[in-house]
Design a protein around this motif. Structure first.
Motif, PDB file in Angstrom:
ATOM      1  N   ALA A 149       0.840  -1.195   0.000  1.00 33.17           N
ATOM      2  CA  ALA A 149       0.000   0.000   0.000  1.00 33.17           C
ATOM      3  C   ALA A 149       0.872   1.241   0.000  1.00 33.17           C
ATOM      4  CB  ALA A 149      -0.930  -0.012   1.201  1.00 33.17           C
ATOM      5  N   ARG A 150       1.890   1.260   0.901  1.00 30.98           N
ATOM      6  CA  ARG A 150       2.774   2.428   0.979  1.00 30.98           C
ATOM      7  C   ARG A 150       3.503   2.635  -0.346  1.00 30.98           C
ATOM      8  NH1 ARG A 150       4.251   1.719   6.780  1.00 30.98           N
ATOM      9  NH2 ARG A 150       2.691   3.049   7.785  1.00 30.98           N
ATOM     10  N   HIS A 151       3.970   1.513  -0.906  1.00 35.09           N
ATOM     11  CA  HIS A 151       4.722   1.591  -2.155  1.00 35.09           C
ATOM     12  C   HIS A 151       3.895   2.275  -3.241  1.00 35.09           C
ATOM     13  CE1 HIS A 151       7.305   0.507  -5.486  1.00 35.09           C
ATOM     14  NE2 HIS A 151       6.259  -0.049  -6.091  1.00 35.09           N
ATOM     15  N   TYR A 152       2.630   1.852  -3.360  1.00 37.26           N
ATOM     16  CA  TYR A 152       1.832   2.414  -4.448  1.00 37.26           C
ATOM     17  C   TYR A 152       1.317   3.819  -4.149  1.00 37.26           C
ATOM     18  CZ  TYR A 152       2.355  -1.871  -7.005  1.00 37.26           C
ATOM     19  OH  TYR A 152       2.901  -2.911  -7.683  1.00 37.26           O
ATOM     20  N   ILE A 153       1.120   4.112  -2.867  1.00 34.49           N
ATOM     21  CA  ILE A 153       0.767   5.502  -2.525  1.00 34.49           C
ATOM     22  C   ILE A 153       1.913   6.415  -2.928  1.00 34.49           C
ATOM     23  CG2 ILE A 153       0.338   7.102  -0.623  1.00 34.49           C
ATOM     24  CD1 ILE A 153      -1.081   4.812   0.826  1.00 34.49           C
ATOM     25  N   ASP A 154       3.125   5.943  -2.651  1.00 35.10           N
ATOM     26  CA  ASP A 154       4.334   6.638  -3.044  1.00 35.10           C
ATOM     27  C   ASP A 154       4.375   6.787  -4.551  1.00 35.10           C
ATOM     28  OD1 ASP A 154       6.409   7.800  -1.790  1.00 35.10           O
ATOM     29  OD2 ASP A 154       7.822   6.156  -2.205  1.00 35.10           O
ATOM     30  N   ARG A 155       4.086   5.709  -5.206  1.00 36.53           N
ATOM     31  CA  ARG A 155       4.137   5.621  -6.658  1.00 36.53           C
ATOM     32  C   ARG A 155       3.203   6.651  -7.323  1.00 36.53           C
ATOM     33  NH1 ARG A 155       4.978   1.725 -10.668  1.00 36.53           N
ATOM     34  NH2 ARG A 155       4.843   3.004 -12.542  1.00 36.53           N
ATOM     35  N   VAL A 156       2.010   6.826  -6.746  1.00 38.49           N
ATOM     36  CA  VAL A 156       1.097   7.808  -7.345  1.00 38.49           C
ATOM     37  C   VAL A 156       1.338   9.212  -6.792  1.00 38.49           C
ATOM     38  CG1 VAL A 156      -0.692   6.104  -7.823  1.00 38.49           C
ATOM     39  CG2 VAL A 156      -0.764   7.379  -5.668  1.00 38.49           C
ATOM     40  N   GLY A 157       2.409   9.329  -5.970  1.00 40.47           N
ATOM     41  CA  GLY A 157       2.816  10.657  -5.525  1.00 40.47           C
ATOM     42  C   GLY A 157       2.024  11.230  -4.370  1.00 40.47           C
ATOM     43  N   LEU A 158       1.515  10.366  -3.517  1.00 45.36           N
ATOM     44  CA  LEU A 158       0.718  10.882  -2.389  1.00 45.36           C
ATOM     45  C   LEU A 158       1.337  10.515  -1.041  1.00 45.36           C
ATOM     46  CD1 LEU A 158      -2.881  10.126  -3.688  1.00 45.36           C
ATOM     47  CD2 LEU A 158      -1.843  12.368  -3.433  1.00 45.36           C
ATOM     48  N   ASN A 159       2.658  10.283  -1.010  1.00 48.83           N
ATOM     49  CA  ASN A 159       3.276   9.797   0.229  1.00 48.83           C
ATOM     50  C   ASN A 159       3.094  10.739   1.404  1.00 48.83           C
ATOM     51  OD1 ASN A 159       4.813  11.373  -1.385  1.00 48.83           O
ATOM     52  ND2 ASN A 159       6.781  10.566  -0.696  1.00 48.83           N
ATOM     53  N   ARG A 182      -6.016   9.212  -7.970  1.00 51.67           N
ATOM     54  CA  ARG A 182      -4.725   8.540  -7.781  1.00 51.67           C
ATOM     55  C   ARG A 182      -4.808   7.537  -6.631  1.00 51.67           C
ATOM     56  NH1 ARG A 182      -2.118  14.123  -7.991  1.00 51.67           N
ATOM     57  NH2 ARG A 182      -0.324  13.338  -6.813  1.00 51.67           N
ATOM     58  N   VAL A 183      -5.578   7.890  -5.592  1.00 57.43           N
ATOM     59  CA  VAL A 183      -5.783   6.930  -4.501  1.00 57.43           C
ATOM     60  C   VAL A 183      -6.457   5.673  -5.046  1.00 57.43           C
ATOM     61  CG1 VAL A 183      -6.945   6.489  -2.299  1.00 57.43           C
ATOM     62  CG2 VAL A 183      -5.954   8.733  -2.745  1.00 57.43           C
ATOM     63  N   ALA A 184      -7.468   5.886  -5.896  1.00 60.47           N
ATOM     64  CA  ALA A 184      -8.186   4.740  -6.457  1.00 60.47           C
ATOM     65  C   ALA A 184      -7.251   3.885  -7.307  1.00 60.47           C
ATOM     66  CB  ALA A 184      -9.367   5.221  -7.287  1.00 60.47           C
ATOM     67  N   ILE A 185      -6.314   4.553  -8.024  1.00 58.40           N
ATOM     68  CA  ILE A 185      -5.355   3.798  -8.838  1.00 58.40           C
ATOM     69  C   ILE A 185      -4.421   2.998  -7.927  1.00 58.40           C
ATOM     70  CG2 ILE A 185      -3.378   4.054 -10.395  1.00 58.40           C
ATOM     71  CD1 ILE A 185      -4.923   6.372 -11.694  1.00 58.40           C
ATOM     72  N   ALA A 186      -3.980   3.637  -6.840  1.00 55.20           N
ATOM     73  CA  ALA A 186      -3.113   2.926  -5.893  1.00 55.20           C
ATOM     74  C   ALA A 186      -3.836   1.729  -5.318  1.00 55.20           C
ATOM     75  CB  ALA A 186      -2.679   3.875  -4.775  1.00 55.20           C
ATOM     76  N   ARG A 187      -5.134   1.887  -5.040  1.00 57.15           N
ATOM     77  CA  ARG A 187      -5.909   0.764  -4.515  1.00 57.15           C
ATOM     78  C   ARG A 187      -5.917  -0.397  -5.512  1.00 57.15           C
ATOM     79  NH1 ARG A 187     -12.067   1.918  -3.136  1.00 57.15           N
ATOM     80  NH2 ARG A 187     -12.148   2.272  -5.385  1.00 57.15           N
ATOM     81  N   ALA A 188      -6.133  -0.049  -6.781  1.00 58.21           N
ATOM     82  CA  ALA A 188      -6.167  -1.090  -7.809  1.00 58.21           C
ATOM     83  C   ALA A 188      -4.810  -1.771  -7.937  1.00 58.21           C
ATOM     84  CB  ALA A 188      -6.609  -0.493  -9.136  1.00 58.21           C
TER      85      ALA A 188
END
Lengths: 253, 533
Positions: free
Chosen positions: A130-140, A157-163
């Motif tokens: 979860a952290r990795h992808y939140i980071d990935r979409v730039g919302l760390n 972007r949160v929804a994309i990170a969830r996916a």
């Protein structure tokens, strides 16, 4: 990575009110493709995507995803199938009262027993992902922020990170930019494109803006009035065909 | 009675000056008069026992005073003509109003007389049956598919009711009096003399009794007028005779005089300013007439009387006089009783919430339409809610006081059980109104049904649940004050006790405390709810 070929045969969907949203759609989507689905609104694009993960029950036809008969899946088996598919919605469909990380972690619910999910007992790996992808979409910076504090673009972007946290083998995105400022389209599509290239995961995106579809997709599917009217590489889409898809005068074909 | 005419006319004048439609008032007057003519009692005729008193309508008096038919004719003509509006409508309404006024006044001037009752057998039974049919047909008419079955069921039900209620012996279960609707007819010749004779012959015996208890003696009578203010002999009453005293009025008389005022006032205004009319006058006027003809019986049934309030005023002042200054010494006791009242509300609301939360999920349409079993559970839960909501906390408390004895426990049980249904209903409505999006999203990630409820629905409805529970607590606190009156303890019980012992200066402390705490709790709760939602 398993190959995730999708074979759709004669797929039709008629809604209870009599609307024929899909008519005999037959298409095969090879693994790793980035496919844009174009067409006017009401052409059946959204229904097509929703049939693929069974958010909509097809009336008839066959769907096979790497060999599995998707239509016959029930209960737990359906949940196992769905967890391998990330779905991104036009309206984000986040739980706005929960924080970013809680929303992203919910992408892992399909991997755990119900009781663990209810108690929110995610594994360390889940949290890492979860952290990795939140980071990935730039919302760390926003990990603990409640989603209703975020802008529309951030929410998507949160929804994309969830996916992505689902570690999907297929991503379906239903008009992911339609509710956003047009300038954010490149951000959203860029994230999906990168993911597609890095992980070799198939991405199907509904887009009504033809320019974007041409820029990002390798392949285009065009729908009109429930029928698949074009299936081919971007280059094969001629100007006259484009015009006809968007004016809806496809009887001429 | 003329005061009501003045009120009606004054009202018409004011409304007319405010440019309100006069045709509406004229129609209301005419329609109201037609309704009154057949349904509202215009007077009282007495027999021997007080329960033998009958209140006939204008229609009921028709056989002994045929001139009343002119009222109906006038009202119908006035309705027909005032629909056309303008000066002619105003003239018609004015004429009809004055005609009715003259007839009503001339009726009141008639001497006391005798009449015999003519019950209209089967009329009320038929009305009940037709009403039942009309309700069923009316409900089903909106749904095209249900029209024919609705019509058939309605007619079947109406007929069943009619024959079920009517009996040949005239002794129906409902309406109990044989021939509830009664007409008055003139008596056969010779009846009056025989009643006068029978009265005079019993007089000696009666006077002997009156003398022994020191009452003034009664004179023999020569005409029936002499019976005024008294009752007729038992045998005559049993034979169906009644004494008609035209100056005895009923609430239908009040309505009649009020409607006369509307017709006369409205008519005059319409003649003066004929433009005062509106497109929807027929429907609004009819509605106005129905309201007048429904409200007046209600006022009569509740014994509404300004006179009694005026008469009782000194007692109120006396109460305040004795209650002031408040006895500050009662403060300690008031505080502890108030605490109990708050605690009853807290426990009652808490218990209700604990049971209502799981039940509300079963009572939500969107969570249960999946399979037939769940739909049955949904129906059962909703059914329980509706049943339970129908039984007020106070009534439940009376039952529980009988079961578990006096004290706060009975109150808590009653409150909890009633509030389960109320909370359950609003909770389930919140669940039904959640945003579908997150549910869909979690289904799409492969989450199980329970997890969808946990992560998509609960976060959305949680704050709403808390807000509703707080709101229910506000209500329950006020309910819990009254619960004390039926013996469930707390501040209400304290008030009742002090009322009983006449220590009003302690009671007033409790009343002031209630005002204070009710306001604090309402304010705090709405502030909290405002922050939550």
């Amino acid at each position: 990575m398993l190959s995730f070929v999708i074979e759709v045969n004669n797929l039709s969907k008629t809604f209870p009110d009599g609307t024929e949203a899909l008519k005999n759609v037959t298409v095969t989507i090879p693994d790793g493709d980035f496919v844009a689905i174009i067409g006017l609104s009401g052409a059946g694009k959204s229904t097509f995507l929703r049939c693929l993960n069974r958010l909509v029950e097809p009336t008839q036809g066959e769907i096979r995803a790497h060999g599995t008969d998707v239509i016959s899946l029930r209960g737990r088996a359906l949940q196992r199938y769905r967890r391998t598919i990330g779905f991104i919605f036009q309206q984000f469909n986040l739980v706005t009262r929960l924080s970013v990380i809680e929303n992203v972690l919910s992408g892992r619910l399909g991997y755990h027993a119900t009781w663990r999910g209810v108690l929110g007992l995610y594994t360390e790996r889940d949290v890492e992902l979860a952290r990795h992808y939140i980071d990935r979409v730039g919302l760390n910076e926003k990990e603990q922020t409640r989603v209703d504090q975020l802008s529309g673009g951030q929410q998507q972007r949160v929804a994309i990170a969830r996916a992505m946290t689902q570690e999907p083998q297929l991503i379906l995105a239903d008009e992911p930019m339609a509710s956003l400022d047009p300038r954010l389209s490149d951000v959203i599509l860029g994230l999906l494109k990168d993911y597609n290239e890095e992980h070799g995961v198939t991405v199907l995106v509904n887009i009504h803006v033809l320019e974007l579809a041409k820029r990002y997709a390798k392949r285009i599917l065009a729908f009109n009035k429930g029928e698949l009217v074009f299936d081919g590489p971007v280059e094969a889409l001629s100007d006259t065909l484009e015009g006809e898809i968007y004016t809806g005068s496809l009887e001429a074909l | 009675m003329l005061i009501y005419t003045l009120v009606g006319a004054g009202l018409a004048l004011l409304l007319g000056l405010a440019n309100s439609s006069m045709r509406r008032l004229m129609i209301a007057g005419s329609v109201g008069l037609i309704i009154t003519f057949f349904t509202l009692p215009f007077g009282q005729v007495s027999g021997f026992l007080s329960r033998e008193t009958v209140r006939p309508t204008l229609f009921g008096f028709l056989p002994i005073y045929p001139l009343f038919s002119l009222i109906l004719v006038a009202a119908l003509l006035s309705l027909a003509i005032s629909l056309r509006g303008r000066r002619i409508g105003g003239t018609a309404s004015l004429t009809a109003g004055l005609t009715t006024l003259i007839l009503a006044l001339s009726w009141a001037e008639r001497p006391t007389s005798l009449a015999s009752l003519l019950p209209l057998y089967g009329l009320m039974e038929a009305v009940t049956g037709i009403a039942a049919t009309a309700i069923i047909v009316g409900i089903s008419w909106g749904i095209p598919r249900a029209r024919l079955p609705g019509l058939l069921i309605g007619i079947a039900l109406g007929t069943t009711i009619f024959f079920g209620l009517t009996s040949n012996s005239g002794q129906a279960i409902f309406p109990k009096t044989p021939g509830y609707y009664k007409l008055l007819t003139s008596t056969p010749s010779g009846t009056e003399t025989s009643i006068i004779e029978s009265y005079n012959s019993g007089l000696e015996e009666l006077n002997r009794q009156r003398r022994s208890i020191g009452l003034n003696l009664l004179e023999p009578i020569t005409t029936i007028t002499g019976l005024e203010g008294q009752r007729i002999p038992r045998e005559a009453a049993e034979a169906g005779f009644r004494l008609v005293e035209p100056n005895r009025t009923a609430y239908g008389t009040t309505v009649t005089f009020l409607l006369i005022g509307l017709m006369v006032g409205g008519g005059l205004m319409a003649i003066w300013r004929p433009r005062l009319q509106d497109r929807a006058d027929l429907s609004t006027g009819t509605l106005l007439a129905i309201i007048i003809c429904t409200l007046t019986p209600a006022f009569a049934a509740t014994n509404f009387s300004f006179n009694r309030l005026v008469e009782g005023w000194p007692f109120l002042l006396d109460f305040l006089d004795r209650a002031w200054p408040p006895n500050v010494g009662a403060l300690q006791e008031v505080a502890s009783q108030m605490l109990i009242t708050i605690e009853i509300a807290l426990v009652g609301t808490f218990l209700a919430a604990v049971f209502a939360v799981p039940l509300s999920f079963l009572a939500s349409r969107n969570l249960t339409f999946g399979n037939p079993l769940m739909r049955a559970v949904f129906g059962l839960t909703r059914g329980f809610f509706n049943l339970d909501r129908g039984i007020d906390t106070l009534i439940l408390a009376l039952v529980f006081v009988a079961a578990v004895g006096l004290g706060p426990f009975a109150g808590v049980l009653a409150m909890a059980i009633h509030s389960i249904a109320d909370l359950g209903k609003v909770y389930s409505e919140s669940i039904e109104n959640v945003d579908r999006g997150p549910i869909e999203a979690l289904e799409a990630v492969g989450a199980s049904g329970t997890n969808v409820v946990r992560w998509a629905i609960l976060p959305q409805v949680g704050p709403l649940f808390i807000a509703w529970t707080l709101y229910r607590f506000e209500i329950n606190f006020r309910v819990s004050i009254v619960l004390g009156l039926v013996g469930a303890g707390g501040i209400g019980f304290f008030i009742q006790e002090k009322m009983g012992t006449g220590t009003y200066n302690q009671m007033i402390v409790a009343i002031l405390a209630i005002i204070l705490v009710v306001n604090i709790i309402d304010f705090a709760s709405s502030w909290l709810r405002g922050r939550l939602v």
